[in-house]
Design an enzyme around this catalytic site. Sequence first.
Site, PDB file in Angstrom:
ATOM      1  N   SER A 248       0.834  -1.193   0.000  1.00  0.00           N
ATOM      2  CA  SER A 248       0.000   0.000   0.000  1.00  0.00           C
ATOM      3  C   SER A 248       0.868   1.242   0.000  1.00  0.00           C
ATOM      4  CB  SER A 248      -0.878   0.015   1.245  1.00  0.00           C
ATOM      5  OG  SER A 248      -0.027   0.129   2.377  1.00  0.00           O
ATOM      6  N   LYS A 249       0.228   2.326  -0.376  1.00  0.00           N
ATOM      7  CA  LYS A 249       0.916   3.593  -0.488  1.00  0.00           C
ATOM      8  C   LYS A 249       1.477   4.042   0.864  1.00  0.00           C
ATOM      9  CE  LYS A 249       0.618   7.667  -3.264  1.00  0.00           C
ATOM     10  NZ  LYS A 249       1.461   7.386  -4.367  1.00  0.00           N
ATOM     11  N   ARG A 250       0.777   3.644   1.915  1.00  0.00           N
ATOM     12  CA  ARG A 250       1.223   4.083   3.237  1.00  0.00           C
ATOM     13  C   ARG A 250       2.645   3.627   3.560  1.00  0.00           C
ATOM     14  NH1 ARG A 250      -1.800   1.437   6.772  1.00  0.00           N
ATOM     15  NH2 ARG A 250      -3.147   0.694   5.112  1.00  0.00           N
TER      16      ARG A 250
ATOM     17  N   GLY B 296       5.123   3.192   1.460  1.00  0.00           N
ATOM     18  CA  GLY B 296       6.128   3.538   0.456  1.00  0.00           C
ATOM     19  C   GLY B 296       5.482   3.756  -0.892  1.00  0.00           C
TER      20      GLY B 296
END
Length: 497
Positions: free
Chosen positions: A266-268, A270
């Site tokens: 997930s974007k969280r 990286g």
Amino acid sequence: MPFFKKQKIRTRFAPSPTGFLHIGGLRTALYEYIFAKQNKGDFVLRIEDTDQTREVEGAVENLLKALKWAGLTADEGILLGNDGKPSERGNFGPYTQSKRLKIYQKYAQELINQDKVYYCFCTPARLEELKNNQQTAGQPTHYDRECLKLNSDEVKAKLDMGERYVIRFKVPEGQEVKFVDTVKGEIKFSTNDIDDQIILKSDGFPTYHLASVVDDYLMKINYVIRGEEWLSSTPKHILLYQAFNWSVPQFAHLPLLLNPDKSKLSKRQGDVAVEDYRDQGYLPEALINFVALLGWNPGTEQEIFSLEELIKVFDLKKVHKSGAVFNREKFDWFNSVYIKKLDLDEFKKIARPYLEKNIAHVQPDLNLDKLFAIEQQRISKLSEIGEELKFIFIDKLEYDHKKLIWKKSDTVSTLKNLELLIIELEKYSKGDWTAEILEKNIIKFIADAGLQNGDVLWPMRFALTGEEKSPTPFEVAEILGQEKSLARLGEAIEKLK
Ligand code: GLU
């Protein structure tokens, strides 16, 4: 006879234009591309934009640019035109779902005529209440078939009154939907666990299920390769194929990509956008190589593969069933391997913009060839270039003069050694000012003078860099050039006096 001998393989990448190309999407596209190429088939690109609320301006262009950068160009469908705008190629268009609404409506009508679907007039408020009640009772949420109770007159009356409706698929009860997935093997679902899915929304747009099945059928897609997150949609799709009396394509569901802590990538945690990696100076060849190995390996020690090699050795049947961890360090390693493979001129060309970004200004009198050569061996992404060589570009170094003194040495001998070194270095003609020649001669000069290496090389290196760590003093001297090097040695002497 194996499936692929009978008909031309046609795979498709069907992204929704939600803003960027996810690494997982790139892996899907890569496997689809490779599989099509291995089988002399077609790789089609279709845009799935039926969820207009998720639409992002410029997303299609972005997506196509990222794919093109990665070297994955579709044979058919939506492509990047010469003007940098999306354009179409192929006989099965349009390849953008929002331009195909009439087609979906026609096929939905066909199912209405055959009584395989039904109108549902339930309001969002009712559906919300139903869901809440089911949740409170600890039941799985599903549509309760309220509108299936309506007789044809009631339906007609509601339609005549212009009531808003959706069309739902009448999922048959008590059946098993079974298929053999190329990656996951045999998969079974009970239709009792499948909700009466909506196939056409109240705004006349199809849902993903209807649009995907109709398009895969009309576009003659016979191999659907996609992420595991779509696996639970597949029985719904198979039921639709059966309702239309169409043959079901082969499915291959790819394992999820995971963060190192095994959560879904997930974007969280990286970057997940291909564009972000591109901007940081990862090379497309490295990205392709790294991503190909997320969920597959050749079963040998070999790790470095070009796209052409992958087309030769990749085996969809050997894709792993369980999730693949996206390991950033490993990706950095791949990238550093590909950076080292570049010839110096190519490296200079692509790395220069990053260098110019990292330093205030590039002075013309520096020997940048040497700098690039050193950095090519050191960095793992282009954005790192010059980061550890900032001292090169500083006009006047600031440091504590005591740091010039090597271990047990002292100010007086350090001063003397630097003075001797300057006399030695002033003798050089321009062509001799290379790291190699400097190293050979300076080591000899130290030995001839009866000195210790550290007593000369440490103050030399520190005077040139002002840093505890750096490339060798000879390399730094070569980059700085003779004049600047002598100036920095002179400044060190001033500081010591
Ligand atoms: N539009 C879906 C996505 O955005 C594609 C799913 C599929 O490949 O069927 O990933």
